[in-house]
Design a protein around this motif. Structure first.
Motif, PDB file in Angstrom:
ATOM      1  N   SER A 261     -24.091  10.441  27.089  1.00  0.00           N
ATOM      2  CA  SER A 261     -24.790  10.442  25.800  1.00  0.00           C
ATOM      3  C   SER A 261     -24.338  11.612  24.934  1.00  0.00           C
ATOM      4  O   SER A 261     -24.117  11.460  23.714  1.00  0.00           O
ATOM      5  CB  SER A 261     -26.307  10.523  26.040  1.00  0.00           C
ATOM      6  OG  SER A 261     -26.757   9.411  26.772  1.00  0.00           O
ATOM      7  N   ILE A 262     -24.187  12.784  25.527  1.00  0.00           N
ATOM      8  CA  ILE A 262     -23.729  13.960  24.774  1.00  0.00           C
ATOM      9  C   ILE A 262     -22.319  13.720  24.241  1.00  0.00           C
ATOM     10  O   ILE A 262     -22.010  14.009  23.070  1.00  0.00           O
ATOM     11  CB  ILE A 262     -23.768  15.210  25.670  1.00  0.00           C
ATOM     12  CG1 ILE A 262     -25.224  15.560  26.008  1.00  0.00           C
ATOM     13  CG2 ILE A 262     -23.091  16.391  24.984  1.00  0.00           C
ATOM     14  CD1 ILE A 262     -25.342  16.659  27.044  1.00  0.00           C
ATOM     15  N   LYS A 263     -21.458  13.179  25.118  1.00  0.00           N
ATOM     16  CA  LYS A 263     -20.072  12.925  24.710  1.00  0.00           C
ATOM     17  C   LYS A 263     -20.021  11.942  23.544  1.00  0.00           C
ATOM     18  O   LYS A 263     -19.298  12.150  22.548  1.00  0.00           O
ATOM     19  CB  LYS A 263     -19.301  12.368  25.915  1.00  0.00           C
ATOM     20  CG  LYS A 263     -17.876  11.919  25.613  1.00  0.00           C
ATOM     21  CD  LYS A 263     -16.984  13.072  25.218  1.00  0.00           C
ATOM     22  CE  LYS A 263     -15.551  12.589  25.047  1.00  0.00           C
ATOM     23  NZ  LYS A 263     -14.661  13.678  24.564  1.00  0.00           N
ATOM     24  N   ALA A 264     -20.813  10.875  23.630  1.00  0.00           N
ATOM     25  CA  ALA A 264     -20.795   9.863  22.565  1.00  0.00           C
ATOM     26  C   ALA A 264     -21.325  10.443  21.258  1.00  0.00           C
ATOM     27  O   ALA A 264     -20.749  10.212  20.175  1.00  0.00           O
ATOM     28  CB  ALA A 264     -21.627   8.653  22.985  1.00  0.00           C
ATOM     29  N   ALA A 265     -22.426  11.216  21.335  1.00  0.00           N
ATOM     30  CA  ALA A 265     -23.005  11.767  20.115  1.00  0.00           C
ATOM     31  C   ALA A 265     -22.055  12.775  19.455  1.00  0.00           C
ATOM     32  O   ALA A 265     -21.845  12.757  18.233  1.00  0.00           O
ATOM     33  CB  ALA A 265     -24.340  12.416  20.419  1.00  0.00           C
ATOM     34  N   VAL A 266     -21.479  13.675  20.250  1.00  0.00           N
ATOM     35  CA  VAL A 266     -20.584  14.698  19.692  1.00  0.00           C
ATOM     36  C   VAL A 266     -19.325  14.055  19.126  1.00  0.00           C
ATOM     37  O   VAL A 266     -18.834  14.442  18.055  1.00  0.00           O
ATOM     38  CB  VAL A 266     -20.245  15.747  20.778  1.00  0.00           C
ATOM     39  CG1 VAL A 266     -19.170  16.698  20.272  1.00  0.00           C
ATOM     40  CG2 VAL A 266     -21.491  16.515  21.166  1.00  0.00           C
ATOM     41  N   SER A 267     -18.789  13.067  19.877  1.00  0.00           N
ATOM     42  CA  SER A 267     -17.581  12.383  19.377  1.00  0.00           C
ATOM     43  C   SER A 267     -17.853  11.684  18.046  1.00  0.00           C
ATOM     44  O   SER A 267     -17.005  11.680  17.128  1.00  0.00           O
ATOM     45  CB  SER A 267     -17.099  11.362  20.417  1.00  0.00           C
ATOM     46  OG  SER A 267     -16.725  12.014  21.616  1.00  0.00           O
ATOM     47  N   SER A 268     -19.049  11.086  17.945  1.00  0.00           N
ATOM     48  CA  SER A 268     -19.401  10.413  16.690  1.00  0.00           C
ATOM     49  C   SER A 268     -19.509  11.410  15.545  1.00  0.00           C
ATOM     50  O   SER A 268     -19.025  11.163  14.428  1.00  0.00           O
ATOM     51  CB  SER A 268     -20.712   9.651  16.853  1.00  0.00           C
ATOM     52  OG  SER A 268     -20.611   8.666  17.851  1.00  0.00           O
ATOM     53  N   LEU A 269     -20.132  12.554  15.802  1.00  0.00           N
ATOM     54  CA  LEU A 269     -20.287  13.553  14.744  1.00  0.00           C
ATOM     55  C   LEU A 269     -18.948  14.118  14.282  1.00  0.00           C
ATOM     56  O   LEU A 269     -18.808  14.543  13.130  1.00  0.00           O
ATOM     57  CB  LEU A 269     -21.183  14.692  15.249  1.00  0.00           C
ATOM     58  CG  LEU A 269     -22.675  14.368  15.405  1.00  0.00           C
ATOM     59  CD1 LEU A 269     -23.415  15.516  16.082  1.00  0.00           C
ATOM     60  CD2 LEU A 269     -23.296  14.098  14.024  1.00  0.00           C
ATOM     61  N   ARG A 270     -17.966  14.123  15.185  1.00  0.00           N
ATOM     62  CA  ARG A 270     -16.669  14.707  14.832  1.00  0.00           C
ATOM     63  C   ARG A 270     -15.724  13.703  14.185  1.00  0.00           C
ATOM     64  O   ARG A 270     -14.590  14.049  13.852  1.00  0.00           O
ATOM     65  CB  ARG A 270     -16.014  15.268  16.100  1.00  0.00           C
ATOM     66  CG  ARG A 270     -16.773  16.459  16.689  1.00  0.00           C
ATOM     67  CD  ARG A 270     -15.951  17.114  17.774  1.00  0.00           C
ATOM     68  NE  ARG A 270     -14.709  17.631  17.230  1.00  0.00           N
ATOM     69  CZ  ARG A 270     -13.630  17.956  17.962  1.00  0.00           C
ATOM     70  NH1 ARG A 270     -13.658  17.748  19.268  1.00  0.00           N
ATOM     71  NH2 ARG A 270     -12.554  18.434  17.382  1.00  0.00           N
ATOM     72  N   GLN A 271     -16.160  12.445  14.010  1.00  0.00           N
ATOM     73  CA  GLN A 271     -15.285  11.459  13.377  1.00  0.00           C
ATOM     74  C   GLN A 271     -15.025  11.870  11.922  1.00  0.00           C
ATOM     75  O   GLN A 271     -15.949  11.957  11.113  1.00  0.00           O
ATOM     76  CB  GLN A 271     -15.939  10.070  13.407  1.00  0.00           C
ATOM     77  CG  GLN A 271     -16.056   9.458  14.794  1.00  0.00           C
ATOM     78  CD  GLN A 271     -14.694   9.109  15.373  1.00  0.00           C
ATOM     79  OE1 GLN A 271     -13.751   8.785  14.628  1.00  0.00           O
ATOM     80  NE2 GLN A 271     -14.584   9.205  16.690  1.00  0.00           N
ATOM     81  N   PRO A 272     -13.764  12.128  11.553  1.00  0.00           N
ATOM     82  CA  PRO A 272     -13.485  12.606  10.181  1.00  0.00           C
ATOM     83  C   PRO A 272     -13.629  11.526   9.117  1.00  0.00           C
ATOM     84  O   PRO A 272     -13.805  11.823   7.926  1.00  0.00           O
ATOM     85  CB  PRO A 272     -12.032  13.102  10.290  1.00  0.00           C
ATOM     86  CG  PRO A 272     -11.439  12.296  11.410  1.00  0.00           C
ATOM     87  CD  PRO A 272     -12.547  12.046  12.377  1.00  0.00           C
TER      88      PRO A 272
END
Length: 462
Positions: A261-272
């Motif tokens: 869940s952390i990985k998915a949320a952080v990856s989503s936030l970092r989408q440019p």
């Protein structure tokens, strides 16, 4: 079975017995002579020889047949010298008196041998009874760590040894008595490279044979202790393997889920290429925070369990207000929307407890109760005083736990019928461990009309 002794020689007990028998013979014959000489005119020769038979029999019983035969010959000479005419000589006037003296020696010798044999049989029976009791005790009693030491100590006391040791390759595996000096008086092969060594008085051949059988019993006791130790170690390793398997299975899920869940949320936030709204960004950050909290709970539970199992849990017990602890536990627990009723009077006596550990116990029990409660049902925390202790009940109206599972539910990694897929199954194990560390108890019982009641009993402050 091989036997070896340090040096040849008769047992000291035999010489002591012979010396005592000689003393009894001298004293007895002298006493009979002194008593009969003044009245020899009134006493018949038959009565005299019968009276002289008494000290001979006593000598046989005390000193064996050797001193008794010597006493019989001495008695015959005394009868001849003092009671057979002519007196004070060893001459005999009539053939009848010669027959009397000869028959007396024969009868006295036969009686002496018979008494000595009876005494030997009694001694043999006594030794065999002692040996049988030792062997029966060694075979019947449950084998534990001190079984071999007890058996060696019984052998030492029975045979009056100073030191007894079971050795292997010259090294003592177990020993009773002071450190030995010199070579052992007896060394018995016990099988399997083991020997039973004894320091003390020399033993008769029959005692040596009995000691050989006891040596075999000592070897069997040692082997059983070793097997029991190996079995206990195997059980411990099997338990460790089960815990490891349960830990890997539980941790594999409970770590992977929040990390994913952390990985998915952080990856989503970092989408440019995505412009997240304020609400979406807050939701993703809340997911990160929630998943991090779950990870923290997992790690805290594992650390708490490791401290409990290692016996290094620090307890700072002091007078503690139970109502404050319960209030803090309720405030810090995510109840998942389940309503919690608190019935803990503020005038309860103080408990003798560690406030932090007690709060953790209540929080774990409350979390379990809220998870088990069906929608619309409330959880109750109730506190009462009970003499020298205080009682806290955490009551839910969920499915409850079968009576057969009430002890198993407190074992680590046990989730029983919980298929929610959350948690390691450590909450109740930690709760009971923390409670017992504070000299309290935690038990489970049925809630009236259905459900489970967890009861904490904590000592009242002195």
């Amino acid at each position: 079975m091989e036997l070896s002794t340090a040096a040849p020689g008769a047992g000291g007990r035999r010489w002591r017995g012979a010396g005592l028998g000689a003393g009894v013979a001298v004293a007895g014959l002298a006493a009979v002579t002194l008593a009969l000489v003044p009245v020899r005119a009134e006493v018949s020769l038959a009565s005299v020889v019968l009276l002289y038979l008494a000290p001979v029999v006593v000598t046989a019983a005390v000193g064996g047949w050797g001193p008794a035969v010597a006493a019989a010959i001495a008695a015959d000479l005394l009868v001849n010298y003092f009671f057979v005419p002519p007196f004070h000589t060893f001459a005999v006037e009539t053939g009848d008196n010669i027959v009397v003296l000869a028959v007396y020696v024969g009868v006295a010798t036969a009686v002496s041998v018979a008494v000595d044999l009876a005494a030997r049989h009694r001694a043999t029976a006594a030794r065999r009874a002692v040996e049988a009791a030792l062997l029966a005790g060694a075979s019947a009693e449950p084998i534990e760590q001190a079984s071999l030491t007890r058996l060696l100590d019984q052998v030492r006391a029975t045979y009056q040894m100073t030191t007894v040791a079971l050795t292997e390759g010259g090294q003592a595996l177990d020993q009773v008595g002071p450190p030995p000096q010199g070579t052992p008086a007896l060394s018995v092969a016990a099988g399997g490279g083991l020997r039973l060594d004894a320091w003390g008085p020399r033993l008769f051949a029959e005692d040596r044979r009995a000691l050989a059988r006891l040596a075999a019993a000592a070897a069997r006791t040692l082997e059983t202790q070793r097997l029991a130790g190996q079995a206990a170690r195997a059980v411990e390793l099997a338990h460790i393997d089960r815990l490891r398997a349960a830990l890997l299975g539980a941790v594999g899920h409970d770590l992977r889920t929040p990390l994913a869940s952390i990985k998915a949320a952080v990856s989503s936030l970092r989408q440019p290429d995505i412009d997240w709204s304020t609400e979406d960004r807050a939701e993703l950050l809340a997911t990160v925070e929630e998943s991090t909290d779950r990870l923290t709970t997992v790690v805290d539970n594992l650390l708490s369990l490791s401290r409990l199992q290692a016996g290094v849990l620090s307890v700072d017990a002091r007078p503690t207000a139970v109502d404050g602890v319960v209030a803090q536990a309720v405030l810090s627990t995510d109840t998942g929307g389940v309503s919690v009723d608190v019935d803990v009077p503020d005038d309860l006596p103080l408990a003798w407890a560690d406030a932090g550990l007690l709060e953790r116990v209540v929080a774990n029990l409350l979390t379990n109760a809220c998870t088990a409660s069906p929608p619309g049902q409330r959880v109750l925390i109730r506190g009462r005083a009970g003499g020298d202790h205080l009682r806290l009940d955490v009551v839910d109206h969920g499915p409850g736990i079968a009576s057969a599972d009430r002890d198993r539910v407190f074992a680590p990694f046990q989730r029983l019928d919980d298929h929610s897929g959350t948690g390691l199954g450590l909450g109740l194990a930690i709760a009971r461990g923390f409670t017992e560390a504070q000299r309290g108890t935690l038990t489970a019982s049925d809630t009236p009309n259905g459900g489970l009641t967890m009861t904490i009993r904590i000592p009242a402050a002195p």
